[in-house]
Design a protein around this motif. Structure first.
Motif, PDB file in Angstrom:
ATOM      1  N   GLN B   6       0.855  -1.184   0.000  1.00  0.00           N
ATOM      2  CA  GLN B   6       0.000   0.000   0.000  1.00  0.00           C
ATOM      3  C   GLN B   6       0.888   1.230   0.000  1.00  0.00           C
ATOM      4  O   GLN B   6       1.828   1.332   0.782  1.00  0.00           O
ATOM      5  CB  GLN B   6      -0.932  -0.006   1.217  1.00  0.00           C
ATOM      6  N   HIS B   7       0.567   2.180  -0.848  1.00  0.00           N
ATOM      7  CA  HIS B   7       1.500   3.260  -1.146  1.00  0.00           C
ATOM      8  C   HIS B   7       1.617   4.286  -0.041  1.00  0.00           C
ATOM      9  O   HIS B   7       2.669   4.891   0.147  1.00  0.00           O
ATOM     10  CB  HIS B   7       1.087   3.973  -2.439  1.00  0.00           C
ATOM     11  N   LEU B  21      -6.545   5.584  -2.791  1.00  0.00           N
ATOM     12  CA  LEU B  21      -5.525   4.832  -2.073  1.00  0.00           C
ATOM     13  C   LEU B  21      -4.950   3.777  -3.003  1.00  0.00           C
ATOM     14  O   LEU B  21      -5.691   3.001  -3.606  1.00  0.00           O
ATOM     15  CB  LEU B  21      -6.122   4.162  -0.834  1.00  0.00           C
ATOM     16  N   CYS B  23      -2.812   0.437  -4.194  1.00  0.00           N
ATOM     17  CA  CYS B  23      -2.542  -0.928  -3.748  1.00  0.00           C
ATOM     18  C   CYS B  23      -1.967  -1.708  -4.919  1.00  0.00           C
ATOM     19  O   CYS B  23      -2.575  -1.755  -5.995  1.00  0.00           O
ATOM     20  CB  CYS B  23      -3.825  -1.596  -3.264  1.00  0.00           C
ATOM     21  N   TRP B  35     -10.745  -4.855  -0.335  1.00  0.00           N
ATOM     22  CA  TRP B  35     -10.463  -3.729   0.547  1.00  0.00           C
ATOM     23  C   TRP B  35     -11.314  -3.904   1.798  1.00  0.00           C
ATOM     24  O   TRP B  35     -12.526  -4.111   1.722  1.00  0.00           O
ATOM     25  CB  TRP B  35     -10.788  -2.390  -0.114  1.00  0.00           C
ATOM     26  N   SER B  73      -2.576  -3.810  -9.945  1.00  0.00           N
ATOM     27  CA  SER B  73      -3.057  -2.802  -9.000  1.00  0.00           C
ATOM     28  C   SER B  73      -4.550  -2.949  -8.737  1.00  0.00           C
ATOM     29  O   SER B  73      -5.302  -3.498  -9.545  1.00  0.00           O
ATOM     30  CB  SER B  73      -2.758  -1.395  -9.531  1.00  0.00           C
ATOM     31  N   ASN B  75      -6.653  -0.088  -6.898  1.00  0.00           N
ATOM     32  CA  ASN B  75      -6.741   1.168  -6.163  1.00  0.00           C
ATOM     33  C   ASN B  75      -8.163   1.473  -5.721  1.00  0.00           C
ATOM     34  O   ASN B  75      -9.119   1.245  -6.457  1.00  0.00           O
ATOM     35  CB  ASN B  75      -6.207   2.320  -7.019  1.00  0.00           C
ATOM     36  N   CYS B  91      -5.758  -3.202   2.048  1.00  0.00           N
ATOM     37  CA  CYS B  91      -5.895  -3.949   0.807  1.00  0.00           C
ATOM     38  C   CYS B  91      -5.451  -5.382   1.076  1.00  0.00           C
ATOM     39  O   CYS B  91      -4.523  -5.606   1.866  1.00  0.00           O
ATOM     40  CB  CYS B  91      -5.023  -3.299  -0.260  1.00  0.00           C
ATOM     41  N   GLY B 102      -1.983  -5.754   3.166  1.00  0.00           N
ATOM     42  CA  GLY B 102      -0.995  -4.691   3.159  1.00  0.00           C
ATOM     43  C   GLY B 102      -0.849  -4.093   4.550  1.00  0.00           C
ATOM     44  O   GLY B 102      -1.551  -4.478   5.493  1.00  0.00           O
ATOM     45  N   THR B 105      -3.514   1.899   5.394  1.00  0.00           N
ATOM     46  CA  THR B 105      -3.422   3.344   5.240  1.00  0.00           C
ATOM     47  C   THR B 105      -4.423   3.981   6.192  1.00  0.00           C
ATOM     48  O   THR B 105      -5.610   3.659   6.147  1.00  0.00           O
ATOM     49  CB  THR B 105      -3.758   3.790   3.803  1.00  0.00           C
TER      50      THR B 105
END
Lengths: 114, 111
Positions: B6-7, B21, B23, B35, B73, B75, B91, B102, B105
């Motif tokens: 997760q970014h 978000l 992923c 999610w 991905s 997202n 995620c 992940g 976030t």
């Protein structure tokens, strides 16, 4: 709705104690899981079980064991608790061995080892 | 082996702002993607999931996610957030009979 119930919301234990965390699900799900949740690390799988008396190691099984004597109950055991096992522990269940349906989670047990 | 990245660790937004978000996952086979959301003091709840069909999936509370296979991905998006969207978002990728998550976030929405 499926319910996954964890017996304790908060626990405080001493280093070296044997600790039992209990989890019960009420919808006849095949699979059950134990994760620990730590800030910045997300959820990490400790052990899972796809049938009674069956168990599989997850990603971080060291220091833990599990027991599944009945389909609805899955116990996590800390054989000798240590401070690095202070964490939030989450139990989950799913109806089938595949992951299509996702998991249903319990409310978690916050364990503090002092 | 499967893994999820997760970014963002923490995102702070004002109400009515848009949310995205990131992923990314790593897995060699057919995946199921999820999610989950965890509101303060509550248990993890499923927000949405993808396992086949339309790569744009809609979930609860106005959230949607897009599966882009070529980018590995999945997202998460919401056009206009509310204060009640303050939560931690995870995620997850499903394969090998288990879900891998992940790091999460944390989303804080300011009124």
């Amino acid at each position: 709705d499926v319910k996954v119930t964890q017996s304790s919301r908060y626990l405080v234990k001493r280093t070296g104690e044997k600790v039992f965390l209990e989890c019960v699900q009420d919808m006849d799900h095949e699979n059950m899981f134990w994760y620990r949740q730590d800030p910045g690390l997300g959820l990490r799988l400790i052990y899972f079980s796809y049938d009674v008396k069956m168990k599989e190691k997850g990603d971080i099984p060291e220091g833990y064991s599990v027991s599944r004597e009945k389909k609805e109950r899955f116990s996590l055991i800390l054989e000798s608790a240590s401070t690095n096992q202070t964490s939030m522990y989450l139990c989950a269940s799913s109806p089938t061995p595949t992951t299509n349906y996702g998991y249903t989670f319990g409310s978690g047990t916050r364990l503090t080892v002092v | 082996a499967q893994s999820v990245s997760q970014h963002n660790h923490h995102v702070i937004l004002s109400e009515a702002a848009s949310l995205e978000l990131g992923c990314n996952y790593s897995y060699g086979g057919t995946v199921n993607l999820f999610w989950y959301v965890q509101y303060p003091g509550q248990h993890l709840q499923l927000l949405l999931k993808y396992f086949s069909g339309d790569p744009l999936v809609k979930g609860i509370k106005g959230f949607e996610a897009e599966f882009i296979k070529s980018k590995f991905s999945f997202n998460l998006r919401k056009p206009s957030v509310q204060w009640s969207d303050t939560a931690e978002y995870f995620c997850a990728v499903g394969g090998d009979y288990k879900l891998s998550f992940g790091a999460g976030t944390t989303v804080t929405v300011r009124a």
